[in-house]
Design a protein around this motif. Structure first.
Motif, PDB file in Angstrom:
ATOM      1  N   LEU A 135      -1.170  -7.135 -23.289  1.00 51.57           N
ATOM      2  CA  LEU A 135      -0.804  -8.546 -23.215  1.00 51.57           C
ATOM      3  C   LEU A 135      -1.979  -9.128 -23.582  1.00 51.57           C
ATOM      4  CD1 LEU A 135       1.584  -8.606 -20.081  1.00 51.57           C
ATOM      5  CD2 LEU A 135       2.341  -8.462 -22.467  1.00 51.57           C
ATOM      6  N   PRO A 136      -1.753 -10.409 -24.323  1.00 47.95           N
ATOM      7  CA  PRO A 136      -2.870 -11.080 -24.801  1.00 47.95           C
ATOM      8  C   PRO A 136      -3.162 -11.917 -23.475  1.00 47.95           C
ATOM      9  CG  PRO A 136      -0.649 -12.116 -25.698  1.00 47.95           C
ATOM     10  CD  PRO A 136      -0.513 -10.737 -25.190  1.00 47.95           C
ATOM     11  N   GLU A 137      -4.488 -12.364 -23.454  1.00 47.84           N
ATOM     12  CA  GLU A 137      -5.028 -12.969 -22.184  1.00 47.84           C
ATOM     13  C   GLU A 137      -4.089 -14.338 -21.813  1.00 47.84           C
ATOM     14  OE1 GLU A 137      -8.639 -15.582 -24.073  1.00 47.84           O
ATOM     15  OE2 GLU A 137      -8.864 -13.659 -24.118  1.00 47.84           O
ATOM     16  N   THR A 138      -3.699 -14.974 -22.704  1.00 44.81           N
ATOM     17  CA  THR A 138      -2.943 -15.979 -22.366  1.00 44.81           C
ATOM     18  C   THR A 138      -1.569 -15.758 -21.474  1.00 44.81           C
ATOM     19  OG1 THR A 138      -1.908 -16.157 -24.582  1.00 44.81           O
ATOM     20  CG2 THR A 138      -3.589 -17.796 -24.421  1.00 44.81           C
ATOM     21  N   ALA A 139      -1.034 -14.419 -21.714  1.00 41.84           N
ATOM     22  CA  ALA A 139       0.140 -14.299 -21.112  1.00 41.84           C
ATOM     23  C   ALA A 139      -0.272 -13.555 -19.752  1.00 41.84           C
ATOM     24  CB  ALA A 139       0.857 -13.196 -22.002  1.00 41.84           C
ATOM     25  N   ARG A 140      -1.394 -12.879 -19.752  1.00 45.19           N
ATOM     26  CA  ARG A 140      -2.046 -12.214 -18.543  1.00 45.19           C
ATOM     27  C   ARG A 140      -2.207 -13.519 -17.508  1.00 45.19           C
ATOM     28  NH1 ARG A 140      -6.298  -9.714 -19.362  1.00 45.19           N
ATOM     29  NH2 ARG A 140      -6.632 -10.087 -21.495  1.00 45.19           N
ATOM     30  N   ALA A 141      -2.808 -14.522 -18.133  1.00 46.53           N
ATOM     31  CA  ALA A 141      -3.329 -15.498 -17.301  1.00 46.53           C
ATOM     32  C   ALA A 141      -2.018 -16.361 -16.732  1.00 46.53           C
ATOM     33  CB  ALA A 141      -4.274 -16.650 -17.969  1.00 46.53           C
ATOM     34  N   ALA A 142      -0.945 -16.690 -17.501  1.00 47.96           N
ATOM     35  CA  ALA A 142       0.229 -17.254 -17.195  1.00 47.96           C
ATOM     36  C   ALA A 142       0.969 -16.511 -16.137  1.00 47.96           C
ATOM     37  CB  ALA A 142       0.998 -17.658 -18.238  1.00 47.96           C
ATOM     38  N   LEU A 143       0.933 -15.012 -16.161  1.00 45.95           N
ATOM     39  CA  LEU A 143       1.593 -14.361 -15.270  1.00 45.95           C
ATOM     40  C   LEU A 143       0.960 -14.334 -13.793  1.00 45.95           C
ATOM     41  CD1 LEU A 143       2.393 -11.105 -17.244  1.00 45.95           C
ATOM     42  CD2 LEU A 143       4.063 -12.496 -15.986  1.00 45.95           C
ATOM     43  N   VAL A 144      -0.246 -14.236 -13.844  1.00 42.49           N
ATOM     44  CA  VAL A 144      -1.175 -14.328 -12.596  1.00 42.49           C
ATOM     45  C   VAL A 144      -1.016 -15.583 -12.017  1.00 42.49           C
ATOM     46  CG1 VAL A 144      -3.539 -14.425 -11.719  1.00 42.49           C
ATOM     47  CG2 VAL A 144      -3.069 -12.544 -13.247  1.00 42.49           C
ATOM     48  N   GLY A 145      -0.921 -16.871 -12.882  1.00 44.23           N
ATOM     49  CA  GLY A 145      -0.926 -18.008 -12.305  1.00 44.23           C
ATOM     50  C   GLY A 145       0.551 -18.207 -11.605  1.00 44.23           C
ATOM     51  N   ALA A 146       1.479 -17.499 -12.198  1.00 47.50           N
ATOM     52  CA  ALA A 146       2.879 -17.742 -11.798  1.00 47.50           C
ATOM     53  C   ALA A 146       3.155 -17.127 -10.109  1.00 47.50           C
ATOM     54  CB  ALA A 146       3.917 -16.831 -12.596  1.00 47.50           C
ATOM     55  N   LEU A 147       2.169 -16.664  -9.684  1.00 42.64           N
ATOM     56  CA  LEU A 147       2.013 -16.233  -8.316  1.00 42.64           C
ATOM     57  C   LEU A 147       1.674 -17.228  -7.465  1.00 42.64           C
ATOM     58  CD1 LEU A 147       0.256 -12.737  -8.942  1.00 42.64           C
ATOM     59  CD2 LEU A 147       2.787 -13.145  -8.833  1.00 42.64           C
ATOM     60  N   ARG A 148       2.385 -17.241  -6.326  1.00 49.67           N
ATOM     61  CA  ARG A 148       2.373 -17.996  -5.423  1.00 49.67           C
ATOM     62  C   ARG A 148       1.016 -18.270  -4.618  1.00 49.67           C
ATOM     63  NH1 ARG A 148       7.293 -18.437  -1.632  1.00 49.67           N
ATOM     64  NH2 ARG A 148       7.072 -16.473  -2.362  1.00 49.67           N
ATOM     65  N   ALA A 149       0.515 -17.008  -4.618  1.00 43.11           N
ATOM     66  CA  ALA A 149      -1.004 -16.937  -3.648  1.00 43.11           C
ATOM     67  C   ALA A 149      -2.123 -17.607  -4.624  1.00 43.11           C
ATOM     68  CB  ALA A 149      -1.089 -15.556  -3.607  1.00 43.11           C
TER      69      ALA A 149
END
Length: 165
Positions: free
Chosen positions: A79-93
């Motif tokens: 996955l590109p960095e933008t998608a990986r960053a968005a997935l991580v950012g979607a986590l409540r923690a």
């Protein structure tokens, strides 16, 4: 923390330094975790939740596409960095996500000066690559998460070997 969308958690280093100054004024403990997060799995979730328990503000450094390729080899990231960053950012923690291009987080530790540097259980306090930098800056290293029995590489291998209809 106020509820925000995943994309709004992704910030540049310069902006993040300003945001962190306010958290420091409030006396909040700042934690930095990092990784490639090339496909999100349960081990990542447990690592980041463990990192969050070390303080009130969790920053996650996500490796850039170029650094993932250098670390993991050809064909990565998936996955590109933008998608990986968005997935991580979607986590409540997670409070903030910053993409970095260096092979390790020494420069982020220098720039952001968190109180805690959280690493997964595939490390020990003696094997953390940035341990000398953390020690010099007075940053506590915390080993967090569940035992390392989850791997993106193993997950990708199992997908490649799965029978296809």
């Amino acid at each position: 923390m106020t509820m925000r969308g995943a994309e709004s958690k992704i910030v540049m280093r310069e902006q993040l330094r300003i945001l962190l100054a306010e958290h420091r004024r409030r006396g909040q403990t700042i934690v930095l975790a990092n990784g490639c997060f090339d496909t999100l799995h349960v081990g990542h979730i447990r690592y980041l939740e463990g990192a969050r328990r070390e303080g009130e503000v969790l920053i996650v450094g996500v490796n850039s596409d170029a650094s993932v390729c250098a670390l993991k080899g050809a064909g990565r990231p998936i996955l590109p960095e933008t998608a990986r960053a968005a997935l991580v950012g979607a986590l409540r923690a997670v409070d903030y996500v910053v993409v970095f291009s260096e092979p390790n987080v020494e420069a982020l530790l220098e720039d952001l000066r968190p109180d805690v540097h959280a690493k997964g259980t595939d490390y020990t306090t003696n094997s953390v690559p940035e341990r000398a930098t953390s020690a010099r800056l007075g940053i506590r290293v915390a080993i967090v998460g569940d035992p390392k029995d989850h791997s993106t590489r193993e997950f990708l291998d199992s997908v490649r070997k799965a029978p296809h209809a």
